[in-house]
Design a protein around this motif. Structure first.
Motif, PDB file in Angstrom:
ATOM      1  N   ASN A   1       0.828  -1.210   0.000  1.00 24.70           N
ATOM      2  CA  ASN A   1       0.000   0.000   0.000  1.00 24.70           C
ATOM      3  C   ASN A   1       0.856   1.251   0.000  1.00 24.70           C
ATOM      4  O   ASN A   1       0.541   2.236  -0.675  1.00 24.70           O
ATOM      5  CB  ASN A   1      -0.939   0.009   1.211  1.00 24.70           C
ATOM      6  N   ALA A   2       1.969   1.202   0.741  1.00 22.92           N
ATOM      7  CA  ALA A   2       2.853   2.372   0.812  1.00 22.92           C
ATOM      8  C   ALA A   2       3.418   2.687  -0.572  1.00 22.92           C
ATOM      9  O   ALA A   2       3.562   3.853  -0.939  1.00 22.92           O
ATOM     10  CB  ALA A   2       3.980   2.112   1.806  1.00 22.92           C
ATOM     11  N   THR A   3       3.724   1.640  -1.335  1.00 21.51           N
ATOM     12  CA  THR A   3       4.249   1.842  -2.694  1.00 21.51           C
ATOM     13  C   THR A   3       3.224   2.553  -3.568  1.00 21.51           C
ATOM     14  O   THR A   3       3.542   3.519  -4.263  1.00 21.51           O
ATOM     15  CB  THR A   3       4.624   0.476  -3.311  1.00 21.51           C
ATOM     16  N   PHE A   4       1.986   2.076  -3.521  1.00 23.09           N
ATOM     17  CA  PHE A   4       0.948   2.703  -4.345  1.00 23.09           C
ATOM     18  C   PHE A   4       0.585   4.097  -3.820  1.00 23.09           C
ATOM     19  O   PHE A   4       0.228   4.979  -4.604  1.00 23.09           O
ATOM     20  CB  PHE A   4      -0.281   1.792  -4.463  1.00 23.09           C
ATOM     21  N   ASP A   5       0.699   4.285  -2.498  1.00 30.96           N
ATOM     22  CA  ASP A   5       0.462   5.619  -1.933  1.00 30.96           C
ATOM     23  C   ASP A   5       1.449   6.626  -2.524  1.00 30.96           C
ATOM     24  O   ASP A   5       1.082   7.751  -2.878  1.00 30.96           O
ATOM     25  CB  ASP A   5       0.613   5.606  -0.399  1.00 30.96           C
ATOM     26  N   LYS A   6       2.726   6.194  -2.632  1.00 28.38           N
ATOM     27  CA  LYS A   6       3.762   7.082  -3.175  1.00 28.38           C
ATOM     28  C   LYS A   6       3.456   7.451  -4.633  1.00 28.38           C
ATOM     29  O   LYS A   6       3.596   8.598  -5.048  1.00 28.38           O
ATOM     30  CB  LYS A   6       5.125   6.391  -3.101  1.00 28.38           C
ATOM     31  N   LEU A   7       3.010   6.449  -5.374  1.00 26.72           N
ATOM     32  CA  LEU A   7       2.685   6.662  -6.785  1.00 26.72           C
ATOM     33  C   LEU A   7       1.496   7.625  -6.901  1.00 26.72           C
ATOM     34  O   LEU A   7       1.465   8.515  -7.761  1.00 26.72           O
ATOM     35  CB  LEU A   7       2.344   5.309  -7.411  1.00 26.72           C
ATOM     36  N   GLU A   8       0.543   7.438  -6.010  1.00 27.61           N
ATOM     37  CA  GLU A   8      -0.646   8.288  -6.028  1.00 27.61           C
ATOM     38  C   GLU A   8      -0.279   9.731  -5.645  1.00 27.61           C
ATOM     39  O   GLU A   8      -0.805  10.680  -6.227  1.00 27.61           O
ATOM     40  CB  GLU A   8      -1.700   7.710  -5.070  1.00 27.61           C
ATOM     41  N   GLN A   9       0.653   9.851  -4.689  1.00 24.44           N
ATOM     42  CA  GLN A   9       1.118  11.197  -4.302  1.00 24.44           C
ATOM     43  C   GLN A   9       1.741  11.923  -5.488  1.00 24.44           C
ATOM     44  O   GLN A   9       1.490  13.102  -5.705  1.00 24.44           O
ATOM     45  CB  GLN A   9       2.170  11.086  -3.198  1.00 24.44           C
ATOM     46  N   PHE A  10       2.547  11.165  -6.255  1.00 23.25           N
ATOM     47  CA  PHE A  10       3.174  11.749  -7.445  1.00 23.25           C
ATOM     48  C   PHE A  10       2.096  12.190  -8.440  1.00 23.25           C
ATOM     49  O   PHE A  10       2.127  13.308  -8.979  1.00 23.25           O
ATOM     50  CB  PHE A  10       4.125  10.731  -8.087  1.00 23.25           C
ATOM     51  N   ALA A  11       1.102  11.316  -8.648  1.00 17.86           N
ATOM     52  CA  ALA A  11       0.047  11.610  -9.617  1.00 17.86           C
ATOM     53  C   ALA A  11      -0.791  12.809  -9.168  1.00 17.86           C
ATOM     54  O   ALA A  11      -1.049  13.739  -9.944  1.00 17.86           O
ATOM     55  CB  ALA A  11      -0.835  10.378  -9.813  1.00 17.86           C
ATOM     56  N   LYS A  12      -1.197  12.758  -7.896  1.00 19.75           N
ATOM     57  CA  LYS A  12      -2.112  13.794  -7.386  1.00 19.75           C
ATOM     58  C   LYS A  12      -1.377  15.096  -7.081  1.00 19.75           C
ATOM     59  O   LYS A  12      -1.911  16.188  -7.283  1.00 19.75           O
ATOM     60  CB  LYS A  12      -2.793  13.294  -6.103  1.00 19.75           C
ATOM     61  N   GLY A  13      -0.165  14.944  -6.535  1.00 14.52           N
ATOM     62  CA  GLY A  13       0.562  16.120  -6.056  1.00 14.52           C
ATOM     63  C   GLY A  13       1.317  16.842  -7.169  1.00 14.52           C
ATOM     64  O   GLY A  13       1.356  18.065  -7.204  1.00 14.52           O
ATOM     65  N   THR A  14       1.912  16.081  -8.083  1.00 11.88           N
ATOM     66  CA  THR A  14       2.762  16.691  -9.105  1.00 11.88           C
ATOM     67  C   THR A  14       2.026  16.883 -10.432  1.00 11.88           C
ATOM     68  O   THR A  14       2.123  17.938 -11.057  1.00 11.88           O
ATOM     69  CB  THR A  14       4.025  15.822  -9.329  1.00 11.88           C
ATOM     70  N   LEU A  15       1.293  15.852 -10.866  1.00  8.55           N
ATOM     71  CA  LEU A  15       0.698  15.909 -12.209  1.00  8.55           C
ATOM     72  C   LEU A  15      -0.670  16.601 -12.241  1.00  8.55           C
ATOM     73  O   LEU A  15      -0.939  17.419 -13.124  1.00  8.55           O
ATOM     74  CB  LEU A  15       0.567  14.493 -12.783  1.00  8.55           C
ATOM     75  N   GLU A  16      -1.519  16.248 -11.281  1.00  6.69           N
ATOM     76  CA  GLU A  16      -2.906  16.741 -11.351  1.00  6.69           C
ATOM     77  C   GLU A  16      -3.013  18.276 -11.371  1.00  6.69           C
ATOM     78  O   GLU A  16      -3.809  18.815 -12.155  1.00  6.69           O
ATOM     79  CB  GLU A  16      -3.739  16.141 -10.212  1.00  6.69           C
ATOM     80  N   PRO A  17      -2.218  18.988 -10.556  1.00  9.49           N
ATOM     81  CA  PRO A  17      -2.332  20.459 -10.605  1.00  9.49           C
ATOM     82  C   PRO A  17      -2.044  21.027 -11.997  1.00  9.49           C
ATOM     83  O   PRO A  17      -2.710  21.968 -12.437  1.00  9.49           O
ATOM     84  CB  PRO A  17      -1.264  20.927  -9.595  1.00  9.49           C
ATOM     85  N   LYS A  18      -1.075  20.414 -12.704  1.00 15.34           N
ATOM     86  CA  LYS A  18      -0.756  20.888 -14.063  1.00 15.34           C
ATOM     87  C   LYS A  18      -1.935  20.640 -15.008  1.00 15.34           C
ATOM     88  O   LYS A  18      -2.229  21.448 -15.887  1.00 15.34           O
ATOM     89  CB  LYS A  18       0.461  20.131 -14.619  1.00 15.34           C
ATOM     90  N   MET A  19      -2.596  19.486 -14.823  1.00 14.30           N
ATOM     91  CA  MET A  19      -3.734  19.141 -15.673  1.00 14.30           C
ATOM     92  C   MET A  19      -4.897  20.093 -15.404  1.00 14.30           C
ATOM     93  O   MET A  19      -5.548  20.592 -16.318  1.00 14.30           O
ATOM     94  CB  MET A  19      -4.180  17.693 -15.401  1.00 14.30           C
ATOM     95  N   LYS A  20      -5.153  20.308 -14.119  1.00 18.22           N
ATOM     96  CA  LYS A  20      -6.310  21.120 -13.722  1.00 18.22           C
ATOM     97  C   LYS A  20      -6.131  22.590 -14.119  1.00 18.22           C
ATOM     98  O   LYS A  20      -7.114  23.308 -14.294  1.00 18.22           O
ATOM     99  CB  LYS A  20      -6.555  20.984 -12.212  1.00 18.22           C
ATOM    100  N   ALA A  21      -4.878  23.017 -14.252  1.00 17.96           N
ATOM    101  CA  ALA A  21      -4.622  24.400 -14.673  1.00 17.96           C
ATOM    102  C   ALA A  21      -5.170  24.641 -16.081  1.00 17.96           C
ATOM    103  O   ALA A  21      -5.520  25.758 -16.443  1.00 17.96           O
ATOM    104  CB  ALA A  21      -3.121  24.682 -14.619  1.00 17.96           C
ATOM    105  N   ILE A  22      -5.273  23.564 -16.868  1.00 17.75           N
ATOM    106  CA  ILE A  22      -5.812  23.688 -18.235  1.00 17.75           C
ATOM    107  C   ILE A  22      -7.299  23.341 -18.270  1.00 17.75           C
ATOM    108  O   ILE A  22      -8.093  24.021 -18.892  1.00 17.75           O
ATOM    109  CB  ILE A  22      -5.017  22.788 -19.211  1.00 17.75           C
ATOM    110  N   SER A  23      -7.676  22.276 -17.568  1.00 19.03           N
ATOM    111  CA  SER A  23      -9.092  21.883 -17.518  1.00 19.03           C
ATOM    112  C   SER A  23      -9.421  21.358 -16.129  1.00 19.03           C
ATOM    113  O   SER A  23      -8.812  20.386 -15.668  1.00 19.03           O
ATOM    114  CB  SER A  23      -9.367  20.804 -18.568  1.00 19.03           C
TER     115      SER A  23
END
Ligand SMILES: [Zn+2]
Length: 390
Positions: A272-294
């Motif tokens: 779970n910790a491994t997937f949590d880290k991956l989710e943090q990367f997705a939500k924390g790093t990528l999602e804000p960039k995506m949401k800035a456009i849509s």
């Protein structure tokens, strides 16, 4: 090794022939097979409980005989089999064919051969004055993520009496197996924003964001490979992407991308910790960039299935006993998963030991050697003697 009468062998063959004739591919109902077993046991004076799925199309069977009291030994197996779709069978898949000291048919090795041996041994167990109870646990939907057995385990947990030990008869060539890795299967849905590819910067490219997450997996893999345990092959936890879908046409910025990942992890590793880290990367790093456009774009993770690893102490009494009953002291781990980790979590010490080899499991022309079935019957014979002397 104990010698077997021809009667024993004929009984195993007859039962296996019956079991193979039911198409219990995981997507199908297993009820015909379950009712066949229930009736067979009833005729021997053994009653059983059926634990159904919500739709009542499938059931686990749990039977118990011998004296009252806590403890005892459970013999466990799954009744479902993997599909034969797209496989090139030269023997009929859903009937027994005997050829060169082998029985062919889907599930012969994985794992109706074991169930046939167990059922054939029930008259012997029922006749003996057992000092401890014996449980039979036959599950559904093992092949699709160890799903069915969970309600059977809940049933056991809520019962006043529970077995102490369990043997799962997955095909191990009758070697006592004390461990395997755990597994988590995860789906990731990336929702972007579509637009004409000529205006790509105005869209959110779901495939390209998915690719960044998948790229992150290689970092995760490297970190996982640092923690090793030589009892397993490969000796570290692994993670990989297995399926990916996305995009509609080359001139459209893709709106969605979906991919499935799987992690096979060592005992002691926190998946779970491994997937949590991956989710943090997705939500924390990528999602804000995506949401800035849509603002509608997002990344969602969804767990598809999971089962825990198994690691039973090789020096434990159970391990020693299974080695004695099976007359085989080559203790091993296996690469495939079983329901064992779930039983173990519920407080039932578990080993895997069964006839046939996973080299034949899941393949066309699946077979089991008759000699393997004989060895399994010997193990059950030895277990029966042990239970009446213990
Ligand atoms: Zn299996």
């Amino acid at each position: 090794m104990t010698l077997h009468s021809n009667d024993d062998q004929a009984e195993v063959r007859a039962l296996l022939s019956q079991l193979l004739s039911f198409d219990t591919t995981s997507r199908e109902s297993n009820l015909e097979l379950i009712h066949f077993i229930k009736t067979y046991l009833e005729e021997l004076g053994v009653s059983s409980t059926l634990i159904f799925n919500e739709e009542r199309t499938k059931a686990n069977l749990l039977a118990r005989f011998g004296p009252q009291g806590d403890g005892g030994v459970m013999l466990s197996g799954h009744t479902d089999v993997v599909p034969v779709d797209g496989q090139n069978w030269t023997f009929p898949a859903f009937e027994l064919t005997e050829h060169e000291q082998k029985y062919y048919g889907r599930g012969s090795a994985d794992m109706k051969g074991f169930i046939a041996c167990v059922l054939a041994a029930v008259p012997r167990f029922a006749k003996q004055r057992l000092k401890m109870p014996v449980y039979l646990a036959f599950s559904y939907d093992e092949e699709v993520g160890c799903l069915g057995v969970r309600s059977l385990i809940e049933h056991l947990k809520s019962s006043p009496e529970r077995p102490a030990l369990c043997i799962i008869g997955e095909p191990t060539s009758m070697k006592p197996v004390y461990g395997h890795k755990g597994k988590v299967a995860m789906r990731c849905n990336v929702r972007g924003h579509a637009c004409h590819s000529a205006y790509a910067p105005e869209g959110v490219n779901a495939i390209e964001y998915a690719a960044q997450i998948i790229g992150e997996l290689s970092q995760v893999s490297e970190a996982l490979a640092k923690h090793t345990d030589d009892q397993f092959d490969p000796p570290y936890s692994t993670i990989q992407t297995g399926v990916i879908k996305g995009g509609a046409a080359l001139n459209i910025v893709p709106e969605s991308c979906q991919f499935d990942m799987e992690m096979r992890y060592l005992p002691g590793v926190d998946a779970n910790a491994t997937f949590d880290k991956l989710e943090q990367f997705a939500k924390g790093t990528l999602e804000p960039k995506m949401k800035a456009i849509s603002s509608e774009s997002n990344i969602q993770f969804e767990k598809l299935s999971a089962y825990p690893p198994l690691l039973t102490d090789k020096q434990s009494d159970l391990a020693k006993w299974v080695g004695q009953w099976a007359d085989n002291a080559s203790y091993e781990t296996v690469a495939f998963g079983t329901e064992g980790g779930l039983f173990d979590e519920a407080g039932v010490a578990t080993m895997i030991c069964g006839p046939g080899s996973m080299d034949q499991g899941h393949k066309p022309n699946e077979f089991i050697e008759i000699d393997q079935l004989n060895r399994c019957s010997s193990m059950l014979h030895n277990l029966c003697s042990w239970l009446s002397e213990a």
